[in-house]
Design a protein around this motif. Structure first.
Motif, PDB file in Angstrom:
ATOM      1  N   ASN A 238       0.782  -1.233   0.000  1.00 23.13           N
ATOM      2  CA  ASN A 238       0.000   0.000   0.000  1.00 23.13           C
ATOM      3  C   ASN A 238       0.817   1.288   0.000  1.00 23.13           C
ATOM      4  O   ASN A 238       0.238   2.372  -0.060  1.00 23.13           O
ATOM      5  CB  ASN A 238      -0.942   0.000   1.209  1.00 23.13           C
ATOM      6  CG  ASN A 238      -2.001  -1.077   1.092  1.00 23.13           C
ATOM      7  OD1 ASN A 238      -2.839  -1.047   0.209  1.00 23.13           O
ATOM      8  ND2 ASN A 238      -1.933  -2.066   1.982  1.00 23.13           N
ATOM      9  N   LEU A 239       2.126   1.178   0.054  1.00 18.38           N
ATOM     10  CA  LEU A 239       2.990   2.352  -0.066  1.00 18.38           C
ATOM     11  C   LEU A 239       3.867   2.157  -1.293  1.00 18.38           C
ATOM     12  O   LEU A 239       4.931   1.538  -1.223  1.00 18.38           O
ATOM     13  CB  LEU A 239       3.850   2.531   1.200  1.00 18.38           C
ATOM     14  CG  LEU A 239       3.092   2.798   2.494  1.00 18.38           C
ATOM     15  CD1 LEU A 239       4.056   2.804   3.677  1.00 18.38           C
ATOM     16  CD2 LEU A 239       2.333   4.124   2.428  1.00 18.38           C
ATOM     17  N   LYS A 240       3.384   2.633  -2.415  1.00 16.14           N
ATOM     18  CA  LYS A 240       4.076   2.389  -3.677  1.00 16.14           C
ATOM     19  C   LYS A 240       5.345   3.231  -3.760  1.00 16.14           C
ATOM     20  O   LYS A 240       5.355   4.413  -3.433  1.00 16.14           O
ATOM     21  CB  LYS A 240       3.161   2.700  -4.856  1.00 16.14           C
ATOM     22  CG  LYS A 240       1.890   1.848  -4.880  1.00 16.14           C
ATOM     23  CD  LYS A 240       2.213   0.362  -4.906  1.00 16.14           C
ATOM     24  CE  LYS A 240       0.957  -0.482  -4.958  1.00 16.14           C
ATOM     25  NZ  LYS A 240       1.264  -1.931  -4.902  1.00 16.14           N
ATOM     26  N   CYS A 241       6.394   2.586  -4.213  1.00 14.12           N
ATOM     27  CA  CYS A 241       7.688   3.241  -4.326  1.00 14.12           C
ATOM     28  C   CYS A 241       8.303   2.797  -5.646  1.00 14.12           C
ATOM     29  O   CYS A 241       8.146   1.636  -6.054  1.00 14.12           O
ATOM     30  CB  CYS A 241       8.564   2.818  -3.149  1.00 14.12           C
ATOM     31  SG  CYS A 241       9.865   3.973  -2.729  1.00 14.12           S
ATOM     32  N   ASP A 242       9.027   3.683  -6.304  1.00 15.34           N
ATOM     33  CA  ASP A 242       9.594   3.364  -7.609  1.00 15.34           C
ATOM     34  C   ASP A 242      10.473   2.118  -7.563  1.00 15.34           C
ATOM     35  O   ASP A 242      10.474   1.314  -8.484  1.00 15.34           O
ATOM     36  CB  ASP A 242      10.405   4.547  -8.137  1.00 15.34           C
ATOM     37  CG  ASP A 242       9.514   5.729  -8.499  1.00 15.34           C
ATOM     38  OD1 ASP A 242      10.035   6.855  -8.558  1.00 15.34           O
ATOM     39  OD2 ASP A 242       8.299   5.512  -8.700  1.00 15.34           O
ATOM     40  N   ALA A 243      11.251   2.003  -6.504  1.00 13.48           N
ATOM     41  CA  ALA A 243      12.138   0.846  -6.363  1.00 13.48           C
ATOM     42  C   ALA A 243      12.084   0.379  -4.913  1.00 13.48           C
ATOM     43  O   ALA A 243      13.057   0.442  -4.190  1.00 13.48           O
ATOM     44  CB  ALA A 243      13.563   1.204  -6.768  1.00 13.48           C
TER      45      ALA A 243
END
Length: 412
Positions: free
Chosen positions: A401-406
């Motif tokens: 639920n915490l989208k991060c590029d990498a």
């Protein structure tokens, strides 16, 4: 040949890593006693023990063998470590600092004869993780950052009293984590009112951090801090996910303010309803009402305003307050408003103090706010199993639920 005790994969490991304990070079069918001891940050000694019978090859494996008698029952590979207790009643094992490992001394005895011994160093601070004290306008906390440039998802760990353990262990998994407490700062009086503004500043600080790549912050909290986490999600921008552990659905104890305006009055416990038990500890659960009556409805947190994903975690044997009933009320409220941004987990035999896995199981201890010894609840084996399951669930929930590029956070 002399008896040996082996710790696999190593005598030095991370706090939340399971350990395989084996004893070898014993006589076939020999009965031996394995003792564990550890000293907390206040210098208090905690101990546990168990007697085992070696197999025909002279070996005992705690992942296979149940003790004949002792501090725990059944096959529990980490049972000896989780069952250490103080000889003095109502003591909490205090391990809040991340820089020093949790050391457990293990010794094997044949009656009064010491056969062998080993020390397990359970590290909280992982390799390459950086710890720093952060003092900004409005808050003071401890920040943990994983090694590498990132980007990483950001978490705010709210504690009733400051503890670095959970925050640092989550940083080991690849999150940037800021740990803040509600009551540990002596310069701030929170006995009369609580302000969301300082926690909003903490959220903004994390989102500005160079290593943070998530567009929003996750919040994890237990007990009183959990209702503050819900209020953050309901009233403050920048919160994308909340893990609520054995908290309340209302604003408990003191009025809540934000930008110099009162948001919620306080749901106040009725301390005349607490019950003193034969052990000398008090049962607090009857004191905090379920906020269903007209008099209490204004204290309920409007969680339907939150856009964040919500993970509710309640223990069925929580003796501090009725967290299962509070969770049920929140679920019904969200359903009534047509919301589906939540997940609810009930651990039937667990108590109030759900910690990172392999922490000592505490039945009762001194309550820092109530200023007396209280019962926390829980059946030991069910509580320990709940902690192990929840720890992986927390990581999975925040990663999803915490989208991060990498996003480099991994569940171990």
């Amino acid at each position: 040949m002399a008896a040996c005790v082996f710790l696999f994969p190593s005598a030095r490991c991370l706090f939340d890593e399971p350990l395989q304990v084996t004893m070898t070079r014993l006589k076939p069918n020999q009965e031996v006693e394995l003792r564990a001891s550890a000293t907390d940050e206040k210098g208090k000694c905690f101990r546990s023990w168990a007697v085992y019978r070696a197999d025909h090859a002279g070996q005992v494996d705690l992942s296979r063998d149940a003790p004949l008698r002792g501090s725990y029952r059944g096959v529990q590979p980490m049972g000896l470590l989780c069952s250490i207790t103080s000889e003095v009643s109502h003591k909490y094992f205090l391990k809040t600092q991340a820089l020093s490992p949790h050391q457990v001394n293990l010794s094997v005895h044949d009656r009064d004869l010491l056969l062998t011994q080993e020390t397990n160093h359970r590290c909280i601070l992982g390799n390459g993780v950086q710890r720093q004290t952060v003092t900004e306008a409005g808050f003071t906390g401890v920040l943990f950052t994983p090694p590498g440039p990132g980007p990483f998802a950001a978490l705010l760990d709210l504690c009733t009293f400051l503890s670095e353990k959970r925050a640092c262990l989550l940083a080991n998994k690849g999150f940037v984590v800021l740990s803040l407490s509600l009551y540990s700062d002596p310069k701030v009086d929170r006995d009369t009112e609580l302000h969301l503004d300082q926690y909003e500043e903490a959220v903004l600080y994390l989102l500005r951090h160079a290593k943070v790549g998530s567009a929003e912050v996750g919040v994890v909290a237990r007990s009183k801090a959990a209702d503050v986490a819900l209020s953050l999600a309901a009233f403050v921008r920048g919160v994308g996910a909340v893990v609520w552990i054995n908290g309340c659905c209302a604003n408990v104890e003191v009025p809540l303010f934000y930008r110099q305006r009162q948001l919620l009055p306080a749901l106040r416990p009725d301390m005349s309803k607490i019950i003193k038990t034969d052990s000398g500890a008090y049962l607090l659960k009857p004191a905090t009402p379920i906020p269903c009556s007209e008099a209490h409805l204004q204290t309920v947190i409007p969680i339907e305003k939150a856009s964040a994903q919500l993970l509710f975690v309640a223990s069925g044997d929580d003796l501090h307050w009725d967290s299962a009933a509070f969770m049920e009320q929140m679920v019904e409220r969200l359903k009534l408003h047509g919301k589906n941004n939540y997940e609810a987990i009930l651990y039937p035999g667990a108590g109030h103090l759900l910690e990172p896995p392999f922490s000592p199981f505490i039945v009762s201890s001194f309550h820092g706010v109530a200023k007396t010894a209280v019962l926390w609840g829980g059946e030991a084996s069910a509580h320990v199993a709940a902690e192990e399951h929840l720890w992986k669930k927390i990581q999975e929930f925040f990663r999803a639920n915490l989208k991060c590029d990498a996003n480099q956070a991994k569940v171990n």
